[in-house]
Design a protein around this motif. Structure first.
Motif, PDB file in Angstrom:
ATOM      1  N   UNK A 190       0.830  -1.208   0.000  1.00 25.94           N
ATOM      2  CA  UNK A 190       0.000   0.000   0.000  1.00 25.94           C
ATOM      3  C   UNK A 190       0.864   1.257   0.000  1.00 25.94           C
ATOM      4  N   UNK A 191       2.010   1.227   0.690  1.00 20.65           N
ATOM      5  CA  UNK A 191       2.893   2.398   0.709  1.00 20.65           C
ATOM      6  C   UNK A 191       3.485   2.656  -0.667  1.00 20.65           C
ATOM      7  N   UNK A 234      -7.991   5.270  -4.277  1.00 23.40           N
ATOM      8  CA  UNK A 234      -8.536   5.200  -2.909  1.00 23.40           C
ATOM      9  C   UNK A 234      -7.658   4.331  -2.005  1.00 23.40           C
ATOM     10  N   UNK A 235      -6.948   3.374  -2.582  1.00 22.05           N
ATOM     11  CA  UNK A 235      -5.977   2.601  -1.796  1.00 22.05           C
ATOM     12  C   UNK A 235      -4.866   3.528  -1.306  1.00 22.05           C
ATOM     13  N   UNK A 236      -4.365   4.383  -2.222  1.00 18.84           N
ATOM     14  CA  UNK A 236      -3.321   5.340  -1.851  1.00 18.84           C
ATOM     15  C   UNK A 236      -3.824   6.317  -0.799  1.00 18.84           C
ATOM     16  N   UNK A 237      -5.060   6.774  -0.951  1.00 19.04           N
ATOM     17  CA  UNK A 237      -5.634   7.701   0.024  1.00 19.04           C
ATOM     18  C   UNK A 237      -5.780   7.052   1.395  1.00 19.04           C
ATOM     19  N   UNK A 238      -6.227   5.809   1.419  1.00 16.30           N
ATOM     20  CA  UNK A 238      -6.366   5.112   2.703  1.00 16.30           C
ATOM     21  C   UNK A 238      -5.009   4.991   3.385  1.00 16.30           C
ATOM     22  N   UNK A 239      -3.973   4.739   2.603  1.00 14.58           N
ATOM     23  CA  UNK A 239      -2.622   4.600   3.173  1.00 14.58           C
ATOM     24  C   UNK A 239      -2.140   5.911   3.760  1.00 14.58           C
ATOM     25  N   UNK A 246      -8.926  -0.499   1.503  1.00  9.96           N
ATOM     26  CA  UNK A 246     -10.114  -1.114   0.897  1.00  9.96           C
ATOM     27  C   UNK A 246      -9.845  -2.540   0.417  1.00  9.96           C
ATOM     28  N   UNK A 247     -10.851  -3.379   0.488  1.00  9.16           N
ATOM     29  CA  UNK A 247     -10.705  -4.762   0.008  1.00  9.16           C
ATOM     30  C   UNK A 247     -10.761  -4.839  -1.510  1.00  9.16           C
ATOM     31  N   UNK A 248     -11.316  -3.800  -2.135  1.00 13.42           N
ATOM     32  CA  UNK A 248     -11.368  -3.728  -3.589  1.00 13.42           C
ATOM     33  C   UNK A 248     -10.626  -2.480  -4.062  1.00 13.42           C
ATOM     34  N   UNK A 250      -8.649  -6.056  -5.429  1.00 15.21           N
ATOM     35  CA  UNK A 250      -7.765  -7.020  -4.771  1.00 15.21           C
ATOM     36  C   UNK A 250      -6.297  -6.671  -4.996  1.00 15.21           C
ATOM     37  N   UNK A 251      -5.470  -7.049  -4.024  1.00 15.34           N
ATOM     38  CA  UNK A 251      -4.071  -6.660  -4.073  1.00 15.34           C
ATOM     39  C   UNK A 251      -3.346  -7.195  -5.301  1.00 15.34           C
ATOM     40  N   UNK A 252      -3.758  -8.337  -5.840  1.00 11.42           N
ATOM     41  CA  UNK A 252      -3.046  -8.888  -6.989  1.00 11.42           C
ATOM     42  C   UNK A 252      -3.186  -8.008  -8.235  1.00 11.42           C
ATOM     43  N   UNK A 253      -4.134  -7.048  -8.197  1.00 11.23           N
ATOM     44  CA  UNK A 253      -4.312  -6.144  -9.336  1.00 11.23           C
ATOM     45  C   UNK A 253      -3.678  -4.769  -9.103  1.00 11.23           C
ATOM     46  N   UNK A 254      -3.161  -4.546  -7.906  1.00  7.65           N
ATOM     47  CA  UNK A 254      -2.652  -3.213  -7.582  1.00  7.65           C
ATOM     48  C   UNK A 254      -1.558  -2.752  -8.540  1.00  7.65           C
ATOM     49  N   UNK A 255      -0.622  -3.634  -8.864  1.00 12.69           N
ATOM     50  CA  UNK A 255       0.494  -3.214  -9.712  1.00 12.69           C
ATOM     51  C   UNK A 255      -0.004  -2.754 -11.087  1.00 12.69           C
TER      52      UNK A 255
END
Length: 276
Positions: A190-191, A234-239, A246-248, A250-255
């Motif tokens: 996430x960072x 929103x993942x970056x904002x949460x971090x 957020x659960x969506x 999924x982490x395997x798609x983050x890259x």
């Protein structure tokens, strides 16, 4: 110490400057805080502290200068260790750029920084943060913690060259990083998502508006400006907010999603202001 400063930041800066006076007596003639504090985005217990320190020219040629600046950097470790032991993390770390008193009023891109330190890294050869973006932060909202008000320092952030500098930064640093992210295989943390998305988002906003904003504000801006990429933003904002990730998606798609969002922001930036 300025009463406008958050309590933990004021304590950290006071401790840092007292260490500076012990190690380099009379060297730091002026000091100001920028970064998240200047942008009114400081989060106690989470944010670091960005300082610009003016060093007396009387210390030019002093053989022990660099060693003492390294010790000043390391002087924060005991305080940070206590914070970590008490569950407060290692925030409120002073990240500092050092410039000579006689050069502080020069156009920022002509200044030859003495040294700098960010986190655990000490750079004895320069300082990336001596640049038009950081100098504009200081001019617009910097708070003096030693010496006269920042407005009297005569800082020249070279406003006419701000957008050109940002365009070059996007092209020289963020574009290669985007390609690296896109070609990588391991999952991003996430960072890493935060760094890869909110940096270009800040630069994009500055390129479009000429204004400097915080990481969190940049995340909100990017989510609105590029809604197709809002889920990964929103993942970056949460971090950056230290919220639940957020659960969506999924982490395997983050890259893949991060690389795509970076490429979109970079392409839009090039269209609005091609690098010189």
């Amino acid at each position: 110490m300025d009463l406008m400063l958050p309590k933990d930041a004021a304590f950290a800066i006071d401790s840092y400057l007292r260490a500076a006076d012990r190690l380099l007596p009379g060297a730091i003639t002026a000091c100001a805080v920028g970064g998240s504090i200047a942008l009114d985005a400081y989060r106690p217990g989470r944010s670091d502290i960005d300082l610009a320190a003016i060093v007396s020219d009387e210390w030019r040629g002093h053989r022990g200068l660099m060693a003492r600046l390294r010790l000043l950097h390391l002087s924060q470790l005991p305080r940070l260790a206590v914070r970590a032991a008490r569950g407060r993390g290692v925030s409120a770390c002073c990240n500092t750029v050092f410039v000579w008193e006689s050069e502080a009023g020069q156009p920022v891109t002509r200044i030859r920084p003495i040294a700098s330190h960010v986190g655990e890294i000490f750079d004895p050869h320069g300082a990336f943060d001596v640049n038009p973006v950081i100098w504009k932060e200081l001019v617009d909202g910097g708070i003096s913690v030693r010496g006269d008000d920042v407005s009297t320092w005569g800082l020249d952030p070279e406003p006419d060259g701000l957008r050109d500098w940002v365009a070059r930064n996007l092209d020289e640093y963020w574009a290669p990083l985007a390609r690296s992210v896109g070609s990588g295989k391991r999952r991003l943390s996430a960072s890493e998502v935060e760094w890869c998305l909110l940096g270009p988002a800040r630069m994009h906003h500055t390129l479009v508006t000429g204004k400097i904003i915080s990481k969190e504000a940049a995340g909100r801006y990017a989510a609105d400006a590029f809604p197709v990429h809002a889920p990964i933003i929103k993942v970056a904002l949460a971090r950056v907010r230290h919220d639940t990730i957020p659960s969506q998606p999924p982490r395997e798609y983050w890259r893949t999603l991060t690389a795509e969002a970076m490429q979109t922001m970079l392409a839009e930036a090039r269209r609005s202001h091609p690098p010189a």
